[in-house]
Design an enzyme around this catalytic site. Structure first.
Site, PDB file in Angstrom:
ATOM      1  N   ARG A  63       0.849  -1.192   0.000  1.00 20.98           N
ATOM      2  CA  ARG A  63       0.000   0.000   0.000  1.00 20.98           C
ATOM      3  C   ARG A  63       0.887   1.245   0.000  1.00 20.98           C
ATOM      4  O   ARG A  63       2.014   1.222   0.505  1.00 20.98           O
ATOM      5  CB  ARG A  63      -0.889   0.015   1.245  1.00 20.98           C
ATOM      6  N   HIS A  64       0.375   2.335  -0.550  1.00 21.21           N
ATOM      7  CA  HIS A  64       1.129   3.591  -0.579  1.00 21.21           C
ATOM      8  C   HIS A  64       1.392   4.119   0.830  1.00 21.21           C
ATOM      9  O   HIS A  64       0.742   3.718   1.806  1.00 21.21           O
ATOM     10  CB  HIS A  64       0.369   4.645  -1.388  1.00 21.21           C
ATOM     11  N   GLY A  65       2.337   5.045   0.948  1.00 23.11           N
ATOM     12  CA  GLY A  65       2.614   5.694   2.221  1.00 23.11           C
ATOM     13  C   GLY A  65       1.520   6.687   2.594  1.00 23.11           C
ATOM     14  O   GLY A  65       0.607   6.963   1.804  1.00 23.11           O
ATOM     15  N   GLN A  66       1.632   7.230   3.793  1.00 26.99           N
ATOM     16  CA  GLN A  66       0.617   8.180   4.260  1.00 26.99           C
ATOM     17  C   GLN A  66       0.466   9.338   3.274  1.00 26.99           C
ATOM     18  O   GLN A  66       1.448   9.922   2.814  1.00 26.99           O
ATOM     19  CB  GLN A  66       0.992   8.740   5.628  1.00 26.99           C
ATOM     20  N   SER A  67      -0.776   9.680   2.962  1.00 26.30           N
ATOM     21  CA  SER A  67      -1.055  10.787   2.046  1.00 26.30           C
ATOM     22  C   SER A  67      -1.589  11.986   2.823  1.00 26.30           C
ATOM     23  O   SER A  67      -1.943  11.884   4.007  1.00 26.30           O
ATOM     24  CB  SER A  67      -2.087  10.360   0.998  1.00 26.30           C
ATOM     25  N   THR A  68      -1.677  13.109   2.141  1.00 28.82           N
ATOM     26  CA  THR A  68      -2.192  14.321   2.782  1.00 28.82           C
ATOM     27  C   THR A  68      -3.636  14.118   3.238  1.00 28.82           C
ATOM     28  O   THR A  68      -4.029  14.590   4.307  1.00 28.82           O
ATOM     29  CB  THR A  68      -2.104  15.509   1.814  1.00 28.82           C
ATOM     30  N   TRP A  69      -4.421  13.404   2.451  1.00 29.15           N
ATOM     31  CA  TRP A  69      -5.814  13.176   2.844  1.00 29.15           C
ATOM     32  C   TRP A  69      -5.921  12.112   3.932  1.00 29.15           C
ATOM     33  O   TRP A  69      -6.855  12.148   4.731  1.00 29.15           O
ATOM     34  CB  TRP A  69      -6.657  12.807   1.622  1.00 29.15           C
ATOM     35  N   ASN A  70      -4.991  11.154   3.990  1.00 31.54           N
ATOM     36  CA  ASN A  70      -4.933  10.254   5.146  1.00 31.54           C
ATOM     37  C   ASN A  70      -4.769  11.073   6.418  1.00 31.54           C
ATOM     38  O   ASN A  70      -5.468  10.858   7.414  1.00 31.54           O
ATOM     39  CB  ASN A  70      -3.751   9.292   5.043  1.00 31.54           C
ATOM     40  N   ARG A 100      -0.272   9.247  -5.207  1.00 32.25           N
ATOM     41  CA  ARG A 100       0.248   8.755  -3.929  1.00 32.25           C
ATOM     42  C   ARG A 100       0.859   7.361  -4.059  1.00 32.25           C
ATOM     43  O   ARG A 100       1.852   7.044  -3.400  1.00 32.25           O
ATOM     44  CB  ARG A 100      -0.848   8.777  -2.858  1.00 32.25           C
ATOM     45  N   GLU A 160      -7.708   3.214  -6.308  1.00 29.49           N
ATOM     46  CA  GLU A 160      -8.449   2.911  -5.088  1.00 29.49           C
ATOM     47  C   GLU A 160      -9.942   2.780  -5.391  1.00 29.49           C
ATOM     48  O   GLU A 160     -10.419   3.179  -6.469  1.00 29.49           O
ATOM     49  CB  GLU A 160      -8.191   4.001  -4.037  1.00 29.49           C
TER      50      GLU A 160
END
EC number: 3.1.3.63
Length: 315
Positions: A43-50, A94, A122
């Site tokens: 899975r991708h790393g932490q995003s701004t929306w996360n 992301r 996603e």
């Protein structure tokens, strides 16, 4: 050997769209493999929306945070000893950036060897996308609660997002398994990676949110050809591997969860060492457990096997 059977599907109620079949992807829709193949899902790393607590879905408006970039670098180091022939990636920024970081040093240049696949985006959440989670609760009320409580049957804007996601996952497996490489990296998202794991094991959409994927968590699936042809066996070798303990307190995949699956791997024992000259802990699953929010126990043992990976052997 621990064998899993496909989940039987109930007869759809009148007026309700039937769920897609939960048959394993290694059935008639996928040709037999000529040689073994390993697929690593990240899975991708932490995003701004996360970080903001915003509903992303398949929107491409968020990017990696500095923490997300660091998580991707940690994942790159974790997978440094693994050899990959190709990297499939979601086209969303992301995931694409996470893939670029993990792929550093493997291709001739930035992005070289990455294969974007739109079906790895996603889950499509339509009108929910872009809303803060509290805004979703306030604006949509019962509909948002259905998304939280019964995602497999949830519909919005005329769509069934989780059921559509399961269909996309099956489509992705067609292309991933058709690739000539023996070891393939896939960098995508929480929900779609859940769907990839589930469909490979013949699990239906009702298992959504059970196989949660943490930011930069890695899951490993091994596909082995069967003698005489036919669909391959599928081994879930690792599930959501991260540098952190899977039974530590806190949330999972950025959200609270009341129940999740944990695979615990045992080390070699004296008896296993005698029967196998080179025992590998990665192939010795000790337990499958469920961690619940209602109990202080870290792990509830529900299945027990010794020196045997979790396997799905299709009929």
């Amino acid at each position: 050997m621990l064998q899993l059977a496909p989940t039987p599907l109930p007869s759809p109620a009148a007026g309700r769209r039937p769920r897609p079949s939960s048959a394993c992807i290694c059935c008639s829709s996928v040709r037999a493999l000529e040689e073994a193949k390993r697929v690593v899902l990240v899975r991708h790393g932490q995003s701004t929306w996360n970080a903001e607590g915003r509903i992303q879905g398949s929107s491409d408006a968020s990017v990696l945070t500095p923490k997300g970039e660091a998580q991707a670098e940690t994942c790159r180091q974790m997978l440094a000893s693994d050899s990959f022939d190709a990297c499939f990636t979601s086209p969303l920024a992301r995931s694409r950036r996470t893939a670029e970081i993990i792929w550093q040093g493997r291709g001739r240049g930035r992005g070289d060897g990455l294969i974007p696949d739109p079906d790895l985006r996603e889950i499509d959440l339509y009108s929910f996308q872009g809303l803060l989670k509290r805004e979703g609760r306030e604006r949509y009320g019962p509909l948002y609660r259905q998304w939280q409580k019964n995602a497999a049957e949830f519909s919005i804007d005329g769509h069934y997002p989780v059921q559509e996601l399961w269909d996309r996952a099956r489509s992705c497996w067609e292309r991933i398994l058709a690739h000539r490489g023996k070891s393939v990296l896939v960098v995508a998202h929480n929900a779609v990676n859940q769907a990839l794991v589930a469909t490979s094991l013949g699990l239906g959409a009702e298992h959504f949110r059970i196989l949660l994927q943490s930011n930069c968590g890695a899951s490993v699936l091994d596909f082995t050809p069967r003698a005489g042809g036919g669909p391959p066996t599928v081994c879930l070798n690792r599930l959501n591997q991260t540098p952190n303990s899977p039974v530590a307190g806190g949330s999972s995949a950025g959200r609270k969860t009341s129940k999740r699956i944990i695979l615990a791997c045992q080390g070699a024992t004296q008896s296993s060492s005698e029967s196998s000259p080179q025992p590998s802990p990665a192939w010795s699953w000790l337990a499958i457990g469920m961690k619940t929010g209602e109990t202080n126990a870290s792990l509830i043992l529900v299945m027990y096997t010794v020196n045997c990976p979790l396997l799905w052997v299709p009929d």
